[in-house]
Design a protein around this motif. Structure first.
Motif, PDB file in Angstrom:
ATOM      1  N   ASP A 141      -4.382   1.434 -21.784  1.00  0.00           N
ATOM      2  CA  ASP A 141      -4.877   0.088 -22.053  1.00  0.00           C
ATOM      3  C   ASP A 141      -6.301  -0.117 -21.561  1.00  0.00           C
ATOM      4  O   ASP A 141      -6.711   0.392 -20.510  1.00  0.00           O
ATOM      5  N   SER A 142      -7.051  -0.907 -22.336  1.00  0.00           N
ATOM      6  CA  SER A 142      -8.396  -1.307 -21.950  1.00  0.00           C
ATOM      7  C   SER A 142      -8.539  -2.804 -22.189  1.00  0.00           C
ATOM      8  O   SER A 142      -8.580  -3.249 -23.345  1.00  0.00           O
ATOM      9  N   ASN A 153      -6.574   7.195 -25.851  1.00  0.00           N
ATOM     10  CA  ASN A 153      -6.243   8.427 -25.156  1.00  0.00           C
ATOM     11  C   ASN A 153      -6.835   9.579 -25.955  1.00  0.00           C
ATOM     12  O   ASN A 153      -6.344   9.905 -27.036  1.00  0.00           O
ATOM     13  N   SER A 154      -7.901  10.167 -25.441  1.00  0.00           N
ATOM     14  CA  SER A 154      -8.595  11.217 -26.187  1.00  0.00           C
ATOM     15  C   SER A 154      -7.710  12.427 -26.448  1.00  0.00           C
ATOM     16  O   SER A 154      -7.924  13.161 -27.419  1.00  0.00           O
ATOM     17  N   ASP A 155      -6.703  12.647 -25.610  1.00  0.00           N
ATOM     18  CA  ASP A 155      -5.792  13.773 -25.836  1.00  0.00           C
ATOM     19  C   ASP A 155      -4.924  13.573 -27.075  1.00  0.00           C
ATOM     20  O   ASP A 155      -4.322  14.523 -27.575  1.00  0.00           O
ATOM     21  N   TRP A 156      -4.819  12.349 -27.532  1.00  0.00           N
ATOM     22  CA  TRP A 156      -3.985  12.076 -28.708  1.00  0.00           C
ATOM     23  C   TRP A 156      -4.782  12.082 -30.010  1.00  0.00           C
ATOM     24  O   TRP A 156      -4.202  11.944 -31.081  1.00  0.00           O
ATOM     25  N   VAL A 157      -6.085  12.201 -29.931  1.00  0.00           N
ATOM     26  CA  VAL A 157      -6.907  12.234 -31.142  1.00  0.00           C
ATOM     27  C   VAL A 157      -6.583  13.515 -31.914  1.00  0.00           C
ATOM     28  O   VAL A 157      -6.731  14.623 -31.393  1.00  0.00           O
ATOM     29  N   HIS A 196      -0.959  -2.763 -30.261  1.00  0.00           N
ATOM     30  CA  HIS A 196      -1.158  -2.564 -28.824  1.00  0.00           C
ATOM     31  C   HIS A 196      -0.855  -3.847 -28.051  1.00  0.00           C
ATOM     32  O   HIS A 196      -0.229  -3.797 -26.991  1.00  0.00           O
ATOM     33  N   TRP A 197      -1.298  -4.997 -28.551  1.00  0.00           N
ATOM     34  CA  TRP A 197      -1.007  -6.261 -27.876  1.00  0.00           C
ATOM     35  C   TRP A 197       0.490  -6.433 -27.651  1.00  0.00           C
ATOM     36  O   TRP A 197       0.934  -6.833 -26.581  1.00  0.00           O
ATOM     37  N   TYR A 202      -6.787   8.724 -35.183  1.00  0.00           N
ATOM     38  CA  TYR A 202      -7.096   7.829 -34.062  1.00  0.00           C
ATOM     39  C   TYR A 202      -6.145   6.648 -33.923  1.00  0.00           C
ATOM     40  O   TYR A 202      -6.152   5.962 -32.903  1.00  0.00           O
ATOM     41  N   GLY A 203      -5.339   6.371 -34.913  1.00  0.00           N
ATOM     42  CA  GLY A 203      -4.516   5.169 -34.887  1.00  0.00           C
ATOM     43  C   GLY A 203      -3.512   5.136 -33.753  1.00  0.00           C
ATOM     44  O   GLY A 203      -3.363   4.114 -33.065  1.00  0.00           O
ATOM     45  N   PHE A 204      -2.795   6.242 -33.535  1.00  0.00           N
ATOM     46  CA  PHE A 204      -1.810   6.283 -32.461  1.00  0.00           C
ATOM     47  C   PHE A 204      -2.474   6.076 -31.107  1.00  0.00           C
ATOM     48  O   PHE A 204      -1.955   5.368 -30.237  1.00  0.00           O
ATOM     49  N   SER A 205      -3.647   6.652 -30.933  1.00  0.00           N
ATOM     50  CA  SER A 205      -4.371   6.504 -29.681  1.00  0.00           C
ATOM     51  C   SER A 205      -4.796   5.056 -29.448  1.00  0.00           C
ATOM     52  O   SER A 205      -4.676   4.527 -28.339  1.00  0.00           O
TER      53      SER A 205
END
Length: 446
Positions: free
Chosen positions: A79-80, A87-91, A157-158, A70-73
């Motif tokens: 962004d939220s 991004n669930s596709d990256w999980v 992410h920031w 999950y880290g890359f996602s």
């Protein structure tokens, strides 16, 4: 002005040259974690060597798995609220095409994610140097798991994620001054304020047991840092990565010399530990700023960082916090210095047209840098201290005092770094009596 029209023919296509370059850079950044392990391992006493090595190596295992799951996602997904991605596709990295490109670049998503993985691995490993000699290995492993999830992934992410608040504000962090070094240094300070000092701090000698090992580690870090810094431009098409490569070498050299000169004036000697520490201080300071400053600016960044970091390492004795291997003095202070100096030395001829105060740009960029620096510092410091407090009150962060005095290597890993039992032949066996000695004698005779 009407918006530009992007034709299909103008869309980025996979570049085998940039892909190969970035894979090499990723391998160089991976090498930095073992290099850090040697650097830290040589700086501690003999009885803590293996534990220090393992505190870095375990990050290679834990963070890699979390990054895939999950880290890359979290770090680079959609962004939220400018605070986190998803991004669930990256999980599990299960829905990424082999030739799917990272948006706007000529390298595959897989290449970008593995490069960023190496940054995520070394950041918590940096923290470990402040905690030498006294932390349970199981507690450290759990701390890494929680810390990268709650602190590193959001901060990445920031700073680097599309939509992240610092990214959108225009905070410049070429390769990790805030996300890596300030983040790790502030976390180190937060944890040591909770867990306290080593037994014998400021009383017992706690000199490095192997300065050659320290120098080897520093050399590996310096070598790997070229991938860390130059690779962060994600390509090699416009010369910015080359500028960063040059500035990395220049600032590191300047900081090493500045540290040694300060040390000679202040303490009367040029030490190998000072040379290694000065080099790392320069590497840290140029990490955020190297794409924005000129080579002359890189000299200035290196000199300022070398002197200020050398001064900062003594603060732990003045203020009474036990930062074992000077993570706060080098990484936190070096990261802050390098990040803020962008506001003064940005030339406008590197990664962007942003100019600092000394190039006619005023203080606008400086205030942006301040926002990024102090937000990351405050968040990491507070959350890391809370995590350490919760772990200390539940499973306990520290080893028992007797284990710390006797040696954490034997207590936590049932091993020692150096085995001299075979040295001296009969002399070594002469001190052993009884059944054990008889058994050993029979094995030797056989």
């Amino acid at each position: 002005m009407a918006p530009a029209i992007t034709l299909a023919a103008d869309a980025p296509t996979l570049s085998s040259a940039n892909t190969g370059f970035m894979l090499i850079c990723s391998a160089l950044v991976m090498l930095m974690t073992p290099g850090l392990a040697f650097f830290y391992g040589g700086m501690v006493r003999v009885k803590s060597t293996l534990n220090m090595l393992m505190m870095s190596f375990i990050s290679l295992g834990i963070v890699t798995i979390l990054w895939v799951l999950y880290g890359f996602s979290l770090a680079f997904g959609t962004d939220s609220g400018s605070l986190i991605g998803w991004n669930s596709d990256w999980v599990g990295l299960s829905n990424i095409g082999l030739t799917e490109l990272w948006d706007g670049y000529t390298i595959p998503v897989f290449v970008f994610l593995v490069f960023q993985l190496m940054f995520a691995i070394i950041t918590p490993a940096l923290i470990s140097g402040a905690l030498a000699d006294r932390v349970k290995f199981s507690a450290w492993a759990l701390f890494i798991t929680l810390w990268v999830t709650i602190v590193y992934f959001p901060v990445a992410h920031w700073v680097w994620g599309a939509g992240g608040w610092a990214f959108e504000l225009g905070v410049i962090d070429f390769a990790g001054g805030t996300a890596v070094h300030i983040n790790a240094g502030a976390a180190a300070l937060g944890v040591i304020l909770v867990i306290g000092k080593r037994v014998g701090f400021k009383k017992d000698p706690m000199r490095p047991h192997s300065l050659p090992l320290v120098m080897l580690g520093a050399g590996l870090l310096w070598f790997g840092w070229f991938g860390f810094n130059a690779g962060s431009w994600l390509g090699n098409d416009d010369g910015v990565g080359a500028l960063m490569f040059v500035n990395t070498q220049v600032a590191t050299a300047a900081a090493m010399l500045a540290w040694l000169i300060y040390e000679k004036i202040r303490h009367g000697a040029f030490t190998t530990l000072g040379a290694a520490s000065g080099a790392v201080a320069g590497l840290v300071a140029i990490t955020p700023s190297g794409g924005a400053v000129s080579p002359l600016g890189a000299i200035a960044v290196g000199v300022i960082a070398g002197v200020l970091c050398a001064m900062a390492v003594g603060l732990k004795y003045k203020f009474g916090y036990d930062d074992s291997l000077d993570v706060v003095g080098v990484h936190l202070v070096g990261g802050v210095v390098g990040s803020l100096l962008i506001g003064f030395f940005a030339s406008g001829k590197g990664q962007s047209e942003v100019q600092g105060l000394f190039y006619g740009g005023g203080l606008d960029q400086f205030w942006k840098q301040c926002a990024g620096v102090f937000a990351v510092l405050g968040y990491s410091l507070v959350v890391s201290a809370i995590l350490a407090f919760l772990l200390d009150r539940t499973i306990g962060m520290r080893v028992p005092e007797d284990d710390e005095v006797a040696g954490i290597d034997q207590a936590e890993h049932a091993e020692t770094a150096y085995d001299f039992s075979g040295a001296g032949g009969g002399a070594a066996r002469s001190n052993v009596t009884g059944p054990v000695a008889d058994s050993a004698s029979k094995k030797v005779d056989a």
